[in-house]
Design an enzyme around this catalytic site. Structure first.
Site, PDB file in Angstrom:
ATOM      1  N   LYS A  22       0.629  -1.371   0.050  1.00 44.77           N
ATOM      2  CA  LYS A  22       0.036  -0.091  -0.070  1.00 44.77           C
ATOM      3  C   LYS A  22       1.064   1.783   0.066  1.00 44.77           C
ATOM      4  O   LYS A  22       0.255   1.949  -0.661  1.00 44.77           O
ATOM      5  CB  LYS A  22      -0.765  -0.228   1.030  1.00 44.77           C
ATOM      6  CG  LYS A  22      -1.748   1.060   1.986  1.00 44.77           C
ATOM      7  CD  LYS A  22      -2.329   1.540   3.248  1.00 44.77           C
ATOM      8  CE  LYS A  22      -2.601   2.334   3.671  1.00 44.77           C
ATOM      9  NZ  LYS A  22      -1.525   3.229   3.837  1.00 44.77           N
ATOM     10  N   ASN A  23       1.956   1.383   1.336  1.00 46.51           N
ATOM     11  CA  ASN A  23       2.895   2.180   1.115  1.00 46.51           C
ATOM     12  C   ASN A  23       3.772   2.919  -0.371  1.00 46.51           C
ATOM     13  O   ASN A  23       4.195   4.124  -0.068  1.00 46.51           O
ATOM     14  CB  ASN A  23       3.250   2.641   2.598  1.00 46.51           C
ATOM     15  CG  ASN A  23       2.625   2.696   3.509  1.00 46.51           C
ATOM     16  OD1 ASN A  23       1.286   3.422   3.176  1.00 46.51           O
ATOM     17  ND2 ASN A  23       2.817   1.969   4.968  1.00 46.51           N
ATOM     18  N   CYS A 116      -6.229   8.468   8.590  1.00 49.08           N
ATOM     19  CA  CYS A 116      -6.773   8.018  10.019  1.00 49.08           C
ATOM     20  C   CYS A 116      -5.988   9.225  11.588  1.00 49.08           C
ATOM     21  O   CYS A 116      -4.578   9.476  11.266  1.00 49.08           O
ATOM     22  CB  CYS A 116      -5.547   7.237  10.656  1.00 49.08           C
ATOM     23  SG  CYS A 116      -5.979   5.380   9.911  1.00 49.08           S
ATOM     24  N   ARG A 121       0.494  15.081  12.550  1.00 49.67           N
ATOM     25  CA  ARG A 121       0.468  15.191  11.464  1.00 49.67           C
ATOM     26  C   ARG A 121       0.417  16.141  10.049  1.00 49.67           C
ATOM     27  O   ARG A 121       0.385  16.138   9.245  1.00 49.67           O
ATOM     28  CB  ARG A 121       0.340  13.975  10.501  1.00 49.67           C
ATOM     29  CG  ARG A 121      -0.163  12.212  10.848  1.00 49.67           C
ATOM     30  CD  ARG A 121      -1.284  11.687  10.458  1.00 49.67           C
ATOM     31  NE  ARG A 121      -0.744  10.702   9.845  1.00 49.67           N
ATOM     32  CZ  ARG A 121      -1.133   9.917   8.696  1.00 49.67           C
ATOM     33  NH1 ARG A 121      -2.201   9.469   9.385  1.00 49.67           N
ATOM     34  NH2 ARG A 121      -0.435   8.879   8.357  1.00 49.67           N
ATOM     35  N   ASP A 302       4.086   1.963  12.341  1.00 49.38           N
ATOM     36  CA  ASP A 302       2.388   0.753  11.640  1.00 49.38           C
ATOM     37  C   ASP A 302       2.884   0.365  12.406  1.00 49.38           C
ATOM     38  O   ASP A 302       1.215  -0.249  12.783  1.00 49.38           O
ATOM     39  CB  ASP A 302       3.295   1.131  10.286  1.00 49.38           C
ATOM     40  CG  ASP A 302       1.589   2.168   9.660  1.00 49.38           C
ATOM     41  OD1 ASP A 302       1.656   3.131   9.973  1.00 49.38           O
ATOM     42  OD2 ASP A 302       2.788   1.957   8.416  1.00 49.38           O
ATOM     43  N   ARG A 394      -9.147  -0.090   4.185  1.00 52.22           N
ATOM     44  CA  ARG A 394      -8.172   1.164   3.838  1.00 52.22           C
ATOM     45  C   ARG A 394      -6.971   0.493   3.060  1.00 52.22           C
ATOM     46  O   ARG A 394      -6.141   1.138   2.699  1.00 52.22           O
ATOM     47  CB  ARG A 394      -7.367   1.968   4.445  1.00 52.22           C
ATOM     48  CG  ARG A 394      -9.078   3.017   4.637  1.00 52.22           C
ATOM     49  CD  ARG A 394      -8.620   4.624   5.731  1.00 52.22           C
ATOM     50  NE  ARG A 394      -6.944   4.963   4.852  1.00 52.22           N
ATOM     51  CZ  ARG A 394      -6.177   5.114   5.516  1.00 52.22           C
ATOM     52  NH1 ARG A 394      -5.968   5.280   7.177  1.00 52.22           N
ATOM     53  NH2 ARG A 394      -5.019   5.817   5.079  1.00 52.22           N
TER      54      ARG A 394
END
Length: 419
Positions: A22-23, A116, A121, A302, A394
């Site tokens: 995903k990242n 999230c 952030r 994470d 997600r």
């Protein structure tokens, strides 16, 4: 609301294949914008964040087509510079269109990024990099407007090795005149994936041994085919699932080299992990850890909620020091409902292992916290009802399918519950 019903039923057994990263997928899809031509991205996961990104690309005038796990992206005919809509507002990765569209089109409008709620952030580093490259940036009420008649190479040092700011800087720099030097750049594997993708397209990017990135802009970019690496956080999720409920499993494409630190931590707890992805967990595992999260190659933030779940039933007392996000222990409250002994003080959590957790009605506070609660529920006694599945979707293609292949009793229910 969609929710999960999970019944703890003992050790896991079987084989599993990890989805694409995903990242890495999200910045690479944005990277398709920086030149004309069609790029084929293989092993691209079917997750909500990726589907939202493809929707955004379509609204920009980009043609996309998915065939199984392959996605083709033709960015030859961009018609729009405005990234807007609910899809853009709810994913933090929409900020990556800042560097890509600014470099390609000279102007961009993006919403303030979502994602999230795991703490502060700020995107100030992203904006500082764009301004260093010569852009004018205006932060309006609910959006960011940036423009530049011609980006030019520069030397910039990031105050912290932010992954997103590094990726945005790379995307803009490949379109700038001259050489850009990014000092204290993030070293995460997903940043390296983006660089490899752009180099395959024709970009000139070099990382020196001290981690500094050198990008020479305005190189001719062409079409390419690129296959994403397995998702190291998803792989870590299934490692922690085994750590929560025991058993023997095999992760066929475990990205071992990119996961050396978390694997070593789990080995210290007594989890058997080899290079071929064979996992053996005999419970109870050992706790007694003092762990600090940090940028790569440190322990990834994470995976912190996943390890937190595994430590709940490990022998002894452990402590986690979270240094990346300031609100990443929200999962602890839900784990306490299941019988965990966790004390949170600021950015530290002290965990005292208990014999077992019990099933409960809980709610996913965020993406990785939701996955952590799934792992905890697999090892708990009784049934757990877990709300907030939309967070988990997600980042996980089909967590029920994957865990069922390992013998888990987990089912997705569509409807309303009193969670």
């Amino acid at each position: 609301m969609n929710y999960l019903r999970i019944v703890g039923k003992g050790p896991l057994a079987g084989e599993i294949t990890v989805q694409g990263s995903k990242n890495a997928a999200l910045p690479i899809l944005a990277g398709c914008l920086v030149g004309e031509g069609t790029c084929l991205i293989e092993n691209c996961p079917r997750i909500r964040d990726v589907e939202d990104t493809l929707f955004i690309l379509n609204r920009l005038g980009v043609r996309t087509k998915r065939s199984g796990t392959a996605v083709s992206v033709d960015a030859s005919g961009i018609e729009n510079i405005s990234v807007c809509g609910p899809q853009a507002e709810r994913i933090r990765s929409s900020v990556l269109f800042l560097g890509a569209l600014l470099g390609r089109m000279g102007e961009v409008l993006i919403p303030l990024p979502g994602g999230c709620a795991i703490g502060s952030r700020p995107i100030d580093l992203h904006l500082e990099v764009m301004e260093a490259l010569g852009a004018r940036v205006f932060v309006e009420k609910e959006r960011i407007h940036a423009c530049a008649s011609n980006l030019r190479g520069c030397r910039v040092r990031l105050r912290v090795p932010s992954v997103g700011a590094t990726e945005n800087g790379i995307l803009a720099a490949v379109c700038a005149d001259g050489e850009t030097v990014i000092e204290n750049a993030a070293r995460e594997p997903e940043v390296e994936e983006l660089c490899r993708f752009l180099v395959l397209r024709g970009a000139k990017i070099l990382r020196t041994p001290d981690g500094t990135l050198h990008i020479w802009g305005k190189q001719p970019l062409s079409s390419t085919c690129f296959s994403l690496q397995p998702d190291r956080i998803v792989a870590g999720t299934y490692l922690c699932a085994a750590a929560c409920c025991g058993g023997q499993i095999r992760i066929r494409n475990l990205p071992f080299r990119e996961m050396e630190v978390p694997i070593e931590i789990l080995r210290t707890m007594g989890l058997g992990v080899d290079f071929d992805g064979n996992i053996r967990a005999e419970l109870p595992l050992k706790g007694m850890l003092q762990l600090t999260t940090g940028p790569y190659p440190g322990f990834p933030t994470d995976l912190q909620p996943l390890l937190l779940a595994a430590l709940c039933t490990a022998r002894g007392q452990s402590e986690i020091h979270e240094t990346v996000f300031d609100n990443r222990f929200m999962t602890a409250r839900q784990l306490r409902r299941m019988g965990a002994h966790i004390e949170v003080r600021g950015n530290r959590a002290a965990i005292t292992g208990v014999a077992f957790l019990h099933g409960e009605t809980v709610f996913a506070p965020d993406l990785r916290g939701g996955a952590a609660l799934v792992c905890a529920a697999l090892g708990a006694k009784g049934e757990t009802v877990l709300g907030g599945y939309e967070y988990i979707a997600r980042g996980y293609e089909n967590i029920c399918r994957d865990l069922k292949s390992l013998g888990a009793d987990i089912n997705l229910t569509e409807g309303v519950t009193d969670i």
